[in-house]
Design a protein around this motif. Structure first.
Motif, short mmCIF file in Angstrom:
data_model
loop_
_atom_site.label_atom_id
_atom_site.label_comp_id
_atom_site.label_asym_id
_atom_site.label_seq_id
_atom_site.Cartn_x
_atom_site.Cartn_y
_atom_site.Cartn_z
N GLU A 68 -1.86 -8.20 -3.20
CA GLU A 68 -1.13 -8.95 -2.17
C GLU A 68 -1.69 -8.60 -0.80
O GLU A 68 -1.93 -7.43 -0.49
CB GLU A 68 0.35 -8.60 -2.23
CG GLU A 68 1.22 -9.42 -1.29
CD GLU A 68 2.69 -9.09 -1.45
OE1 GLU A 68 3.47 -9.49 -0.55
OE2 GLU A 68 3.06 -8.42 -2.42
N ARG A 69 -1.93 -9.64 0.01
CA ARG A 69 -2.46 -9.41 1.35
C ARG A 69 -1.36 -8.91 2.28
O ARG A 69 -0.27 -9.45 2.32
CB ARG A 69 -3.08 -10.68 1.93
CG ARG A 69 -3.62 -10.48 3.34
CD ARG A 69 -4.24 -11.74 3.88
NE ARG A 69 -5.55 -12.00 3.30
CZ ARG A 69 -6.66 -11.36 3.63
NH1 ARG A 69 -6.63 -10.39 4.54
NH2 ARG A 69 -7.80 -11.67 3.08
N GLY A 83 -11.32 -13.17 1.31
CA GLY A 83 -11.36 -11.72 1.14
C GLY A 83 -11.47 -11.27 -0.30
O GLY A 83 -11.70 -10.10 -0.58
N LYS A 133 -9.81 -3.73 2.22
CA LYS A 133 -9.99 -4.87 3.11
C LYS A 133 -10.51 -6.10 2.35
O LYS A 133 -10.29 -7.23 2.77
CB LYS A 133 -10.97 -4.50 4.23
CG LYS A 133 -10.48 -3.38 5.13
CD LYS A 133 -11.54 -2.98 6.14
CE LYS A 133 -11.11 -1.78 6.97
NZ LYS A 133 -12.19 -1.34 7.90
N ASP A 146 -4.44 -7.15 7.55
CA ASP A 146 -5.89 -7.29 7.36
C ASP A 146 -6.40 -6.50 6.16
O ASP A 146 -7.56 -6.12 6.10
CB ASP A 146 -6.63 -6.85 8.63
CG ASP A 146 -6.34 -5.40 9.00
OD1 ASP A 146 -5.38 -4.82 8.43
OD2 ASP A 146 -7.05 -4.84 9.86
N TYR A 147 -5.54 -6.26 5.20
CA TYR A 147 -5.98 -5.57 3.99
C TYR A 147 -5.12 -6.03 2.81
O TYR A 147 -4.08 -6.67 2.97
CB TYR A 147 -5.90 -4.05 4.15
CG TYR A 147 -4.50 -3.52 4.39
CD1 TYR A 147 -3.67 -3.15 3.32
CD2 TYR A 147 -4.00 -3.37 5.68
CE1 TYR A 147 -2.39 -2.67 3.53
CE2 TYR A 147 -2.72 -2.90 5.90
CZ TYR A 147 -1.92 -2.55 4.82
OH TYR A 147 -0.65 -2.08 5.03
N PHE A 148 -5.60 -5.71 1.62
CA PHE A 148 -4.87 -6.03 0.39
C PHE A 148 -4.22 -4.76 -0.16
O PHE A 148 -4.79 -3.67 -0.08
CB PHE A 148 -5.82 -6.57 -0.68
CG PHE A 148 -6.37 -7.93 -0.39
CD1 PHE A 148 -5.69 -9.08 -0.79
CD2 PHE A 148 -7.59 -8.08 0.27
CE1 PHE A 148 -6.21 -10.34 -0.53
CE2 PHE A 148 -8.11 -9.33 0.53
CZ PHE A 148 -7.42 -10.47 0.14
#
Length: 328
Positions: free
Chosen positions: A93-94, A277, A111, A97-99
């Motif tokens: 899940e995002r 991403g 990221k 600015d990262y998962f």
């Protein structure tokens, strides 16, 4: 908020494509993590056929799967990746600015994500013969990890694909006698492989199904084959290798909202998926004209990594320095 270690890219899948991607991540100075559900790196090469020769790797007329994996692991460690084995990814899940990547053991932060999970979790397609479970692990095999087990033994290989043919050829000079039995008249192996098989000492029987395994205490002694007309043929045998392929599943990855085509993730020429991403390479990725070979995965891995690098840092070039420049 607690301090979290956020990686530049997390590679989900530790098979050949994932290992080569790790190397390229190191080349691009990325902070890399590898997650794999198996207890060791190498994917199917390690799990199912470490002693099988592979013939379609550039620069290697033939190479043992386990030797290829050893070299890939050594190469993958160039960038000092963090390696997490025996972890199954369940969700991603995002967050900003990262998962956040969830596994059955905890959370990981990255990221970008690169899916190199091949065909996903796999289990060999079992032989559908009553009572055959009694011989599994002793004289009925669904993979081969040690060729010496079959030294001077009578072996029957079941299947008509390239893997079945390859195993038959590798056992030709190990076993006392090798028979390949296929359920259909037409084999699915490549034509060149079939030509080599037919010119070998391997006895080929087709079209024959398996009716019964006869033996005791886990040791098969006789294999009963049957054709479409009901005619039976009995073979003396010490070991049976069943190569009917694998039952595969991408599991939770199917629930991520990625654009899919059956069990494959659709990507563009940058190896981007439908979710920014998240990238995919190797057998899990598909596009028009895709060919599923290890060699193809080796080409897709650096494409994915270099485009991910540019995604994370738009000032960086997609085209990396040539390795001769990096290592000179």
């Amino acid at each position: 908020m607690e301090e979290r270690e956020v990686f530049d890219i997390t590679i989900i899948g530790g098979g050949p494509t994932g290992l080569f991607a790790s190397f390229y991540g190191g080349m691009r100075k990325m902070k890399v993590k590898i997650i794999d559900s198996l207890p060791q790196l190498g994917g199917q090469l390690t799990e199912l056929y470490p002693d099988k020769f592979i013939y379609d790797i550039g620069g290697f007329p033939k190479v043992l799967a386990k030797d290829l994996v050893d070299n890939l692991v050594q190469q993958a460690k160039y960038g000092d990746p963090e390696i997490c084995l025996e972890e199954t990814v369940t969700a991603a899940e995002r967050h900003e600015d990262y998962f956040v990547i969830q596994t059955d053991k905890g959370l990981h932060y990255s990221k970008a994500i690169l899916l190199t999970a091949g065909v996903g979790a796999f289990q060999p397609r079992k032989l559908a013969v009553e009572g055959c479970e009694a011989f599994e692990g002793t004289s009925l095999h669904y993979g081969v990890k040690d060729l010496t087990v079959f030294s001077d033994k009578k072996v029957v290989v079941l299947g008509g694909g390239d893997s079945a043919v390859d195993w038959s050829m590798m056992l030709e000079n190990v076993a006392s006698h090798v028979t390949l039995s296929h359920r259909r008249e037409k084999m699915t192996a490549h034509e060149a492989n079939i030509d080599v098989l037919m010119a070998s000492k391997v006895e080929v029987k087709k079209p024959f199904g398996v009716k019964e395994l006869v033996g005791e205490n886990g040791q098969v002694r006789e294999l009963v084959l049957i054709d479409k007309e009901g005619n039976e043929e009995r073979l003396e045998v010490d070991h049976v290798i069943c190569n009917y392929g694998n039952i595969t599943s991408l599991g939770a990855i199917k629930e991520w909202g990625l654009e899919m085509d059956k069990n494959s993730v659709i990507v563009n020429s940058k190896m981007e998926t439908s979710i920014p991403g998240i990238y995919a390479a190797g057998d899990i990725a598909t596009y028009e004209g895709k060919v599923k070979l290890i060699a193809v995965g080796f080409g897709e891995a650096p494409t994915a990594i270099n485009n991910a690098k540019s995604y994370l840092d738009p000032k960086s070039k997609v085209q990396p320095l040539h390795s001769t420049s990096v290592f000179k």
